[in-house]
Design a protein around this motif. Sequence first.
Motif, PDB file in Angstrom:
ATOM      1  N   THR A  82     -16.984  58.239  14.220  1.00  0.00           N
ATOM      2  CA  THR A  82     -18.440  57.786  14.792  1.00  0.00           C
ATOM      3  C   THR A  82     -18.345  57.323  16.143  1.00  0.00           C
ATOM      4  OG1 THR A  82     -18.512  56.731  12.495  1.00  0.00           O
ATOM      5  CG2 THR A  82     -19.913  55.728  14.292  1.00  0.00           C
ATOM      6  N   VAL A  83     -19.476  57.853  16.903  1.00  0.00           N
ATOM      7  CA  VAL A  83     -19.449  57.441  18.248  1.00  0.00           C
ATOM      8  C   VAL A  83     -20.647  56.498  18.677  1.00  0.00           C
ATOM      9  CG1 VAL A  83     -20.204  58.818  20.450  1.00  0.00           C
ATOM     10  CG2 VAL A  83     -18.865  59.877  18.603  1.00  0.00           C
ATOM     11  N   TYR A  84     -20.374  55.570  19.363  1.00  0.00           N
ATOM     12  CA  TYR A  84     -21.116  54.340  19.857  1.00  0.00           C
ATOM     13  C   TYR A  84     -21.397  54.370  21.414  1.00  0.00           C
ATOM     14  CZ  TYR A  84     -19.393  52.443  15.293  1.00  0.00           C
ATOM     15  OH  TYR A  84     -19.036  52.108  14.016  1.00  0.00           O
ATOM     16  N   ASN A  85     -22.553  54.259  21.755  1.00  0.00           N
ATOM     17  CA  ASN A  85     -22.887  53.960  23.159  1.00  0.00           C
ATOM     18  C   ASN A  85     -22.725  52.517  23.462  1.00  0.00           C
ATOM     19  OD1 ASN A  85     -25.322  52.670  22.341  1.00  0.00           O
ATOM     20  ND2 ASN A  85     -26.643  54.241  23.051  1.00  0.00           N
ATOM     21  N   LEU A  86     -23.337  52.047  24.711  1.00  0.00           N
ATOM     22  CA  LEU A  86     -22.797  50.586  24.973  1.00  0.00           C
ATOM     23  C   LEU A  86     -23.706  49.701  24.353  1.00  0.00           C
ATOM     24  CD1 LEU A  86     -21.990  51.060  28.740  1.00  0.00           C
ATOM     25  CD2 LEU A  86     -20.482  50.315  27.155  1.00  0.00           C
ATOM     26  N   ALA A  87     -24.967  50.318  23.896  1.00  0.00           N
ATOM     27  CA  ALA A  87     -25.795  49.375  23.191  1.00  0.00           C
ATOM     28  C   ALA A  87     -25.593  49.373  21.961  1.00  0.00           C
ATOM     29  CB  ALA A  87     -27.328  50.160  23.308  1.00  0.00           C
TER      30      ALA A  87
END
Length: 144
Positions: A82-87
């Motif tokens: 899973t990839v998460y951005n800063l938001a």
Amino acid sequence: MNRILFACLLGLLPGLAAAAQFATFGAFEIHHNALRADFIPAEVASAQGITRSGARGLVNIAVIRRAESGAGTPSEATITLTVYNLAGQSQAVRMRAVREPDALYYIGEFRISGIDTYRFEAEVEPEGAGQAFALRWAQELYAD
């Protein structure tokens, strides 16, 4: 042609060397990195079914079983990423195996936008390990 992709993904080409990373879990080394998908040469991307775009990221994970002699061999693995951005927005990334005579690695694509730091959270279970290893890293990527 796949060897070019492998070199690109492991960060062995000039300018990408800093992107190559690995973690050790017992007898296993797990190499990982991410880059913009348009950094991959067009002919390699076409051969591997990769969408070249400045708005797409490409992640690579390779699992190596280390031997007592220090040499290593590629290992099959089950990988959930899973990839998460800063938001905090997340993307599940479908990983697929790329097999070559002397190499095995897993690649997956994800969306990127603007300049952002992406957090990668993977569970990697090498064949024969009997357990999954948590692999976490962050990397800044920018979109066109």
